[in-house]
Design a protein around this motif. Structure first.
Motif, PDB file in Angstrom:
ATOM      1  N   TRP A   1     112.932  44.086 -15.904  1.00 57.25           N
ATOM      2  CA  TRP A   1     112.466  45.393 -16.472  1.00 57.25           C
ATOM      3  C   TRP A   1     113.483  46.349 -16.352  1.00 57.25           C
ATOM      4  O   TRP A   1     114.499  46.233 -15.515  1.00 57.25           O
ATOM      5  CB  TRP A   1     111.393  45.926 -15.405  1.00 57.25           C
ATOM      6  CG  TRP A   1     109.940  45.120 -15.221  1.00 57.25           C
ATOM      7  CD1 TRP A   1     109.634  44.337 -14.223  1.00 57.25           C
ATOM      8  CD2 TRP A   1     108.918  45.199 -16.116  1.00 57.25           C
ATOM      9  NE1 TRP A   1     108.645  43.777 -14.224  1.00 57.25           N
ATOM     10  CE2 TRP A   1     107.858  44.311 -15.552  1.00 57.25           C
ATOM     11  CE3 TRP A   1     108.895  45.721 -17.377  1.00 57.25           C
ATOM     12  CZ2 TRP A   1     106.813  43.826 -15.958  1.00 57.25           C
ATOM     13  CZ3 TRP A   1     107.469  45.490 -17.964  1.00 57.25           C
ATOM     14  CH2 TRP A   1     106.571  44.786 -17.227  1.00 57.25           C
ATOM     15  N   LEU A   2     113.450  47.400 -17.201  1.00 60.31           N
ATOM     16  CA  LEU A   2     114.238  48.615 -17.494  1.00 60.31           C
ATOM     17  C   LEU A   2     113.352  49.587 -17.261  1.00 60.31           C
ATOM     18  O   LEU A   2     112.516  49.920 -18.080  1.00 60.31           O
ATOM     19  CB  LEU A   2     115.144  48.562 -18.623  1.00 60.31           C
ATOM     20  CG  LEU A   2     115.937  49.856 -18.875  1.00 60.31           C
ATOM     21  CD1 LEU A   2     117.029  50.023 -17.682  1.00 60.31           C
ATOM     22  CD2 LEU A   2     116.551  49.989 -20.060  1.00 60.31           C
ATOM     23  N   SER A   3     113.428  50.338 -16.198  1.00 61.91           N
ATOM     24  CA  SER A   3     112.470  51.500 -15.719  1.00 61.91           C
ATOM     25  C   SER A   3     113.236  52.535 -15.473  1.00 61.91           C
ATOM     26  O   SER A   3     114.242  52.771 -15.379  1.00 61.91           O
ATOM     27  CB  SER A   3     111.605  51.147 -14.654  1.00 61.91           C
ATOM     28  OG  SER A   3     111.113  49.585 -14.868  1.00 61.91           O
ATOM     29  N   VAL A   4     112.456  53.685 -15.383  1.00 66.71           N
ATOM     30  CA  VAL A   4     112.792  54.944 -15.023  1.00 66.71           C
ATOM     31  C   VAL A   4     112.207  55.373 -13.947  1.00 66.71           C
ATOM     32  O   VAL A   4     110.860  55.247 -13.655  1.00 66.71           O
ATOM     33  CB  VAL A   4     112.434  56.129 -16.098  1.00 66.71           C
ATOM     34  CG1 VAL A   4     112.745  57.512 -15.761  1.00 66.71           C
ATOM     35  CG2 VAL A   4     112.767  55.754 -17.483  1.00 66.71           C
ATOM     36  N   ASP A   5     112.942  55.813 -12.683  1.00 65.57           N
ATOM     37  CA  ASP A   5     112.403  56.129 -11.527  1.00 65.57           C
ATOM     38  C   ASP A   5     112.045  57.535 -11.268  1.00 65.57           C
ATOM     39  O   ASP A   5     111.925  58.369 -12.176  1.00 65.57           O
ATOM     40  CB  ASP A   5     113.433  55.953 -10.351  1.00 65.57           C
ATOM     41  CG  ASP A   5     114.456  56.818 -10.204  1.00 65.57           C
ATOM     42  OD1 ASP A   5     114.612  57.756 -10.844  1.00 65.57           O
ATOM     43  OD2 ASP A   5     115.515  56.319  -9.394  1.00 65.57           O
TER      44      ASP A   5
END
Ligand code: MN3
Length: 228
Positions: A152-156
């Motif tokens: 995954w590429l995610s935003v925290d």
């Protein structure tokens, strides 16, 4: 012998139960925005067709069955994932499976040369140095995921990008995830995602997938995550 009235009541009750269950708008398989062969030669037609009509449909069917008559029944998919520790393994696996694949189809595209938005490029450069470095980091997370899972590429919660991987059909939205956030790009590394075309070569699949990533959609998801 049951009276006619009792039988009639029984039939009406069954009908009401069925109609009410349907009225609760069970989860449904989303349509793809491109034909099954549109991603060839990066991802073959048969893989896409089976993946969508069998695997994803299976998660949808099993999710609808698993939530029936449970407190999860009236939740949105995201709300369910955010509190997934409260629910059964069947709900965890199938809610994850439905969410993950619904995202996956949208971040793939036959359109050539889609580009990340200026704001996403800036965020990628800040965290990873360059787009190429992000791809290497994501591919590494995908390649080293033992067994089945996702990268995954995610935003925290601080609006910063991060790369992670999860087993099975887990994802970063789940409260049981090691690092939580909002995914904007996910790569399915279950063998069913690539085995027909790439056999045991997960690396071959990971090299080819970048040509069919929909950076417009990933950017849209990134922009949306920044507004929250
Ligand atoms: Mn899959």
């Amino acid at each position: 012998m049951k009276s006619f009235k009792a039988i009639a009541i029984c039939i009406v009750a069954t009908l009401i139960t069925t109609l009410t269950a349907n009225a609760q708008s069970a989860f449904q398989l989303p349509q793809l925005e491109y034909p099954y062969d549109a991603l060839e030669t990066n991802i073959d037609e048969q893989t896409m067709r089976i993946h969508h009509t069998k695997h994803h449909q299976g998660y949808v069917n099993n999710l609808n069955k698993a939530i029936e008559n449970t407190p999860a029944e009236n939740l949105t998919l995201e709300a369910m994932l955010k509190s997934i520790s409260k629910y059964s393994t069947a709900i965890r696996n199938n809610a994850g499976g439905h969410y993950n694949h619904s995202l996956f189809w949208t971040i793939l595209t036959p359109k050539e040369n889609t580009q990340p938005s200026a704001r996403l490029v800036q965020a990628i450069n800040q965290e990873f140095g360059s787009l190429d470095n992000l791809k290497l980091t994501l591919n590494n997370a995908a390649a080293t995921r033992f067994g089945s899972g996702w990268a995954w590429l995610s935003v925290d919660e601080n609006n910063r990008l991060f790369v992670s991987s999860t087993p099975n059909q887990d994802n970063p939205i789940m409260d049981i995830s090691e690092k939580q956030g909002k995914p904007i790009l996910g790569i399915d590394v279950w063998e069913h995602a690539y085995y027909l075309q790439y056999q045991n070569s997960r690396g071959g699949y990971l090299a080819a997938i970048w040509d069919v990533i929909n950076w417009e959609e990933v950017s849209k998801r990134f922009e949306a995550s920044q507004k929250q």
